[in-house]
Motif scaffolding. Structure first.
Motif, PDB file in Angstrom:
ATOM      1  N   GLN A  82       0.846  -1.195   0.000  1.00 37.16           N
ATOM      2  CA  GLN A  82       0.000   0.000   0.000  1.00 37.16           C
ATOM      3  C   GLN A  82       0.880   1.242   0.000  1.00 37.16           C
ATOM      4  N   ARG A  89       1.901  -1.108  -6.363  1.00 36.14           N
ATOM      5  CA  ARG A  89       0.808  -0.345  -6.964  1.00 36.14           C
ATOM      6  C   ARG A  89       1.286   0.554  -8.092  1.00 36.14           C
ATOM      7  N   THR A 122      -1.367  -8.817   3.484  1.00 32.89           N
ATOM      8  CA  THR A 122      -1.416  -7.363   3.390  1.00 32.89           C
ATOM      9  C   THR A 122      -1.538  -6.774   4.787  1.00 32.89           C
ATOM     10  N   SER A 159      -5.020  -3.664   2.767  1.00 37.71           N
ATOM     11  CA  SER A 159      -5.421  -3.331   1.407  1.00 37.71           C
ATOM     12  C   SER A 159      -6.792  -3.912   1.052  1.00 37.71           C
TER      13      SER A 159
END
Length: 446
Positions: free
Chosen positions: A202, A236, A283, A286
């Motif tokens: 993230q 990302r 994660t 996320s």
């Protein structure tokens, strides 16, 4: 009406980042009344997170047209689209408008549209909502979205919370409509060879170099402990690109200082395609966790840095997915709680296709009505005189939603020189965020 002569449903989506473009465009197709032919026009709000061509391609959602605009330029286009299809010089009338923006952007556009459309009733149906998990600024974000015809909630839990906030301040809560995240889908989970662990990074969680370095090192350690596994760090964006949140410390830069094992790789690409080969999704908080749970992929939300509101992993309390790297290294296999999963709008058991029916039915009724009322946001110069003007001013709008004198609103596409200057300015801003700002903060901590 025969399909060959049916008028296509005209949809406009205004987005301010790659993830919101994905959410907005997919939402538009999901909530369109059934049997509708769709014409989708994309508008990308100019700013720090305006997606690059690579990011748009990675999202994998295509429009009939797409262009970059300022807020004032967009309002001008929508002013021409406020009446019937024959109104306005361009003949571009929209049936549906999706505002896929941060809360302040939504509020500014609602007031700008109210000013642009005035009392005209032949306007598009206006829809907004959230890209994923709502774990912070619940009241603030919701009230900034109030005034749209539909405020979409991605789960039953969110719908209940949204209505409670609106009713608690005396605002109309009828716009809240329960749906699901529009990008869920894909083939149900099957085991892969080799077994593949994916860490979904993230941009802003966690924030500090210490915490991000810790997570990277634990991921690398897991790869070394399990050489038979493939371990992927799903990123990302590339350095210099921005998404919904600012990323000051990209993992790929931190990874340059680490001796990476041969079974460890950094990957980009569409999250759905990565999940096609995932056996364990890890994660911090996320929205990828919800995509993973929808496909019944084993999913872990990390507790290593605590279960804290600042991290967003508190949202997953009760999910059965909370675990630490120590547990994963030892072979822990998560077992999601079915009740929790269902309440979060993760339709892992066959109800996904009907999740958007309430929104479709509501939009169909609004489209069939003789006219729509004037947009009526909760925030006005009367209810929030010390808050609203600042939000509108950031988008070059006055307290009444009208463009301020000198507001940027070009009548044509920018020329080559202007495009070069704009790219340079955006690059300078991102350099300041990712390089200069962290150094200044570290100096301040000495």
């Amino acid at each position: 009406m025969p399909a060959s002569t049916r008028k296509p449903l005209r949809i406009a989506v205004l987005a301010d980042s790659d993830t919101r473009w994905k959410w907005g465009a997919l939402t538009a197709s999901r909530i369109s009344p059934e049997h509708s032919d769709i014409r989708l026009d994309g508008y990308l709000l100019r700013g720090r997170a305006t997606p690059t061509a690579r990011q748009l391609d990675e999202v994998g959602v295509h429009a009939d047209s797409i262009r970059e605009v300022t807020g004032v330029e967009f309002l001008r286009a929508m002013s021409e689209a406020g009446g019937d299809s024959e109104a306005g010089g361009s003949g571009k009338a929209y049936d549906l408008l999706v505002l896929a923006l941060v809360g302040g952007g939504v509020q500014a556009m609602l007031h700008g549209l109210r000013n642009a459309w005035g009392t005209r009733t032949g306007r598009p149906v206006v829809v907004t909502g959230y890209v994923g998990v709502v774990y912070e600024k619940l009241a603030d974000g919701l009230l900034l979205r109030h005034g749209a015809d539909l405020v979409l909630a991605n789960s039953r839990q969110d719908a209940d919370r949204f209505r409670a906030v609106y009713e608690g301040v005396g605002a109309d809560a009828s716009a809240v409509t329960e749906v699901a995240l529009p990008f869920l889908g894909g083939a149900p989970y099957e085991k892969h060879d080799p077994y593949t662990v994916v860490f979904a990074a993230q941009p802003s969680v966690p924030e500090t170099r210490k915490d991000r370095t810790y997570l990277l090192n634990r991921l690398v350690q897991h790869a070394r402990l399990h050489p038979e596994r493939e371990v992927l760090l799903k990123l990302r964006s590339k350095p210099g690109e921005h998404t919904t949140h600012i990323e000051e410390l990209p993992y790929q830069k931190l990874a340059q200082r680490v001796d990476l094992p041969p079974n460890f790789r950094l990957v980009y690409g569409n999250m759905g395609e990565v999940l096609d080969r995932t056996d364990l999704l890890v994660t911090v908080s996320s929205t990828a966790a919800l995509e993973s749970l929808h496909r019944r992929v084993p999913t872990v939300v990390l507790t290593d840095l605590g279960v804290r509101e600042a991290l967003g992993n508190h949202h997953f309390v009760g999910s059965g997915c909370l675990a630490s790297w120590d547990q994963l290294d030892a072979g822990h296999e998560p077992e999601p709680d079915a009740t929790w999963v269902t309440r979060q709008g993760v339709a892992a058991y066959g109800s996904y296709e009907t999740a958007f029916d309430p929104a479709r039915e509501r939009i169909a009724k609004l489209l069939a009505a003789d006219g729509l009322p004037t947009l009526d946001p909760y925030y006005t110069p009367v209810t929030a005189p010390g808050y609203l003007p600042g939000i509108l001013a950031r988008h070059h709008l006055g307290p009444d939603g009208a463009p301020l004198p000198g507001a940027p609103a070009a009548d044509r596409e920018p020329g080559p020189v202007r495009q070069i200057v704009r790219r340079a300015a955006r690059g300078a801003y991102r350099h300041g965020v990712q390089r200069v700002a962290p150094v200044i903060r570290r100096m301040g901590e000495l």
